[in-house]
Design an enzyme around this catalytic site. Sequence first.
Site, mmCIF file in Angstrom:
data_model
loop_
_atom_site.group_PDB
_atom_site.id
_atom_site.type_symbol
_atom_site.label_atom_id
_atom_site.label_comp_id
_atom_site.label_asym_id
_atom_site.label_seq_id
_atom_site.Cartn_x
_atom_site.Cartn_y
_atom_site.Cartn_z
ATOM 1 N N ASN A 11 -39.052 31.113 46.407
ATOM 2 C CA ASN A 11 -37.819 30.602 46.997
ATOM 3 C C ASN A 11 -37.188 31.885 47.317
ATOM 4 O O ASN A 11 -36.442 32.435 46.573
ATOM 5 C CB ASN A 11 -37.179 29.853 46.040
ATOM 6 C CG ASN A 11 -35.787 29.144 46.465
ATOM 7 O OD1 ASN A 11 -35.590 29.525 47.738
ATOM 8 N ND2 ASN A 11 -35.106 28.731 45.726
ATOM 9 N N TRP A 12 -37.101 32.291 48.559
ATOM 10 C CA TRP A 12 -36.312 33.520 49.017
ATOM 11 C C TRP A 12 -34.975 33.077 49.151
ATOM 12 O O TRP A 12 -34.331 34.307 49.411
ATOM 13 C CB TRP A 12 -37.129 33.887 50.314
ATOM 14 C CG TRP A 12 -38.351 34.204 50.346
ATOM 15 C CD1 TRP A 12 -39.227 34.349 49.321
ATOM 16 C CD2 TRP A 12 -39.308 34.571 51.378
ATOM 17 N NE1 TRP A 12 -40.548 34.618 49.651
ATOM 18 C CE2 TRP A 12 -40.463 35.010 51.085
ATOM 19 C CE3 TRP A 12 -38.871 34.912 52.828
ATOM 20 C CZ2 TRP A 12 -41.577 35.674 51.573
ATOM 21 C CZ3 TRP A 12 -39.907 35.554 53.668
ATOM 22 C CH2 TRP A 12 -41.206 35.805 53.119
ATOM 23 N N LYS A 13 -34.525 32.179 48.759
ATOM 24 C CA LYS A 13 -32.995 31.638 49.016
ATOM 25 C C LYS A 13 -32.529 32.265 50.454
ATOM 26 O O LYS A 13 -32.946 32.562 51.370
ATOM 27 C CB LYS A 13 -32.210 32.316 48.046
ATOM 28 C CG LYS A 13 -33.006 31.662 46.603
ATOM 29 C CD LYS A 13 -32.053 31.753 45.425
ATOM 30 C CE LYS A 13 -32.927 31.282 44.255
ATOM 31 N NZ LYS A 13 -31.952 31.328 43.119
ATOM 32 N N HIS A 97 -32.631 21.517 44.614
ATOM 33 C CA HIS A 97 -32.624 22.799 44.097
ATOM 34 C C HIS A 97 -31.121 22.795 43.322
ATOM 35 O O HIS A 97 -30.000 22.100 43.956
ATOM 36 C CB HIS A 97 -32.631 23.917 44.939
ATOM 37 C CG HIS A 97 -32.647 25.282 44.262
ATOM 38 N ND1 HIS A 97 -31.536 25.714 43.744
ATOM 39 C CD2 HIS A 97 -33.645 25.996 43.761
ATOM 40 C CE1 HIS A 97 -31.602 27.029 43.152
ATOM 41 N NE2 HIS A 97 -33.356 27.198 43.037
ATOM 42 N N GLU A 99 -28.745 25.139 43.082
ATOM 43 C CA GLU A 99 -27.763 25.358 43.839
ATOM 44 C C GLU A 99 -27.005 24.451 44.966
ATOM 45 O O GLU A 99 -26.155 24.671 45.125
ATOM 46 C CB GLU A 99 -28.179 26.884 44.537
ATOM 47 C CG GLU A 99 -28.392 27.954 43.586
ATOM 48 C CD GLU A 99 -29.473 28.869 43.889
ATOM 49 O OE1 GLU A 99 -29.987 29.037 44.964
ATOM 50 O OE2 GLU A 99 -29.827 29.561 42.870
ATOM 51 N N GLU A 169 -36.448 23.436 36.322
ATOM 52 C CA GLU A 169 -35.578 24.583 36.507
ATOM 53 C C GLU A 169 -34.242 24.740 35.544
ATOM 54 O O GLU A 169 -33.059 23.885 36.094
ATOM 55 C CB GLU A 169 -35.387 24.831 38.007
ATOM 56 C CG GLU A 169 -36.337 25.338 38.768
ATOM 57 C CD GLU A 169 -36.173 26.079 39.806
ATOM 58 O OE1 GLU A 169 -36.887 27.154 40.038
ATOM 59 O OE2 GLU A 169 -35.325 25.619 40.717
ATOM 60 N N GLY A 175 -31.846 32.793 37.777
ATOM 61 C CA GLY A 175 -31.214 34.071 38.370
ATOM 62 C C GLY A 175 -30.305 34.719 37.043
ATOM 63 O O GLY A 175 -29.320 35.766 37.617
ATOM 64 N N SER A 215 -35.972 32.765 36.363
ATOM 65 C CA SER A 215 -36.169 34.286 35.957
ATOM 66 C C SER A 215 -37.889 34.393 35.380
ATOM 67 O O SER A 215 -38.095 35.134 34.632
ATOM 68 C CB SER A 215 -35.290 34.570 34.771
ATOM 69 O OG SER A 215 -33.819 34.354 35.083
ATOM 70 N N GLY A 236 -37.776 32.564 42.049
ATOM 71 C CA GLY A 236 -36.531 33.179 42.799
ATOM 72 C C GLY A 236 -36.589 34.632 43.082
ATOM 73 O O GLY A 236 -37.484 35.294 44.013
ATOM 74 N N GLY A 237 -35.971 35.405 42.493
ATOM 75 C CA GLY A 237 -35.817 36.791 42.646
ATOM 76 C C GLY A 237 -36.858 37.596 42.566
ATOM 77 O O GLY A 237 -37.249 38.343 43.543
HETATM 78 C C1 PEP Z 1 -34.845 29.477 41.590
HETATM 79 O O1 PEP Z 1 -33.799 29.587 42.320
HETATM 80 O O2 PEP Z 1 -35.673 28.594 42.186
HETATM 81 C C2 PEP Z 1 -35.275 30.434 40.793
HETATM 82 C C3 PEP Z 1 -36.296 29.956 40.114
HETATM 83 O O3 PEP Z 1 -34.644 31.643 40.787
HETATM 84 P P1 PEP Z 1 -35.033 33.027 39.528
HETATM 85 O O4 PEP Z 1 -36.464 33.180 39.720
HETATM 86 O O5 PEP Z 1 -34.450 33.947 40.373
HETATM 87 O O6 PEP Z 1 -34.307 32.665 38.523
#
Ligand code: PEP
Length: 254
Positions: A11-13, A97, A99, A169, A175, A215, A236-237
């Site tokens: 997920n590149w957000k 998600h 967010e 999640e 994040g 994470s 994500g990151g």
């Molecule tokens: C996400 O936003 O779906 C996610 C898992 O982010 P991160 O890996 O950065 O925690």
Amino acid sequence: MPTRKKFVAGNWKMNTTLAEAKALGAAVAKGVGTDTNVTVAVCPPFPWLVPVGEAIKGSAVALGAQDVHYEKKGAFTGEVSPAMLLEAGCKYAIVGHSERRHILGESETAINHKVHTALEEGLSVILCMGETLAERERNLQERVFQRQVFAACAGLTDEQFQRLVIAYEPVWAIGTGKVATPEQAQEAHAFVRTKLRQLYGDKIADTTPILYGGSVTPETTAGLMSKPDVDGALVGGASLKADSFVAIVKAAGG
Ligand code: PEP
């Protein structure tokens, strides 16, 4: 014991320029190649879907969107329909998600509506769910899982469930660098799978992939994936660097 293929989605957000997105897509496609035992998808921002689709063409990497609207077409300024995503080359859409739930106030009714419309129109859905830190501190996580899964999946057919992927999640892990332990992830996933079994039967419980997200790094992947109910990762990151995302895919493949 049912075997479920591992699934890793990035997920590149709201990150990357066009040039960065094309380069990242191409590097992920090169690293993953055409032959992998893992289902892999990348979810770039909407404007980069078509160029990233070009960059991953011919590889085993599929394209996904980070959200989708709950109506099929019409006067919904700023929104994107399932048919548009399919035409842009998407196979998947992320729905619900955290967010979007917590920053943008997306309701469980809207999430259920999105899941239905996306599946009806032919997309596969990566449905996100998970508790906040305050909910975990009050030991409310199982109540939250039950409510979120039940609300999002209400009314789905067996055929539609075959195109549903759940991503657990925990909001406190997204994040933050605070990855859930493999044991915490397994406990949550096992609970969700038991609820799926009670509500929808053995076939759906045994075949629905449940990914962990929050994470995830190349270093933490193998431990998480060693648990029987952890079927992959939503990243994500670490999906913004081709090397780390490809390393996660390889670690998930075992
Ligand atoms: C996400 O936003 O779906 C996610 C898992 O982010 P991160 O890996 O950065 O925690």
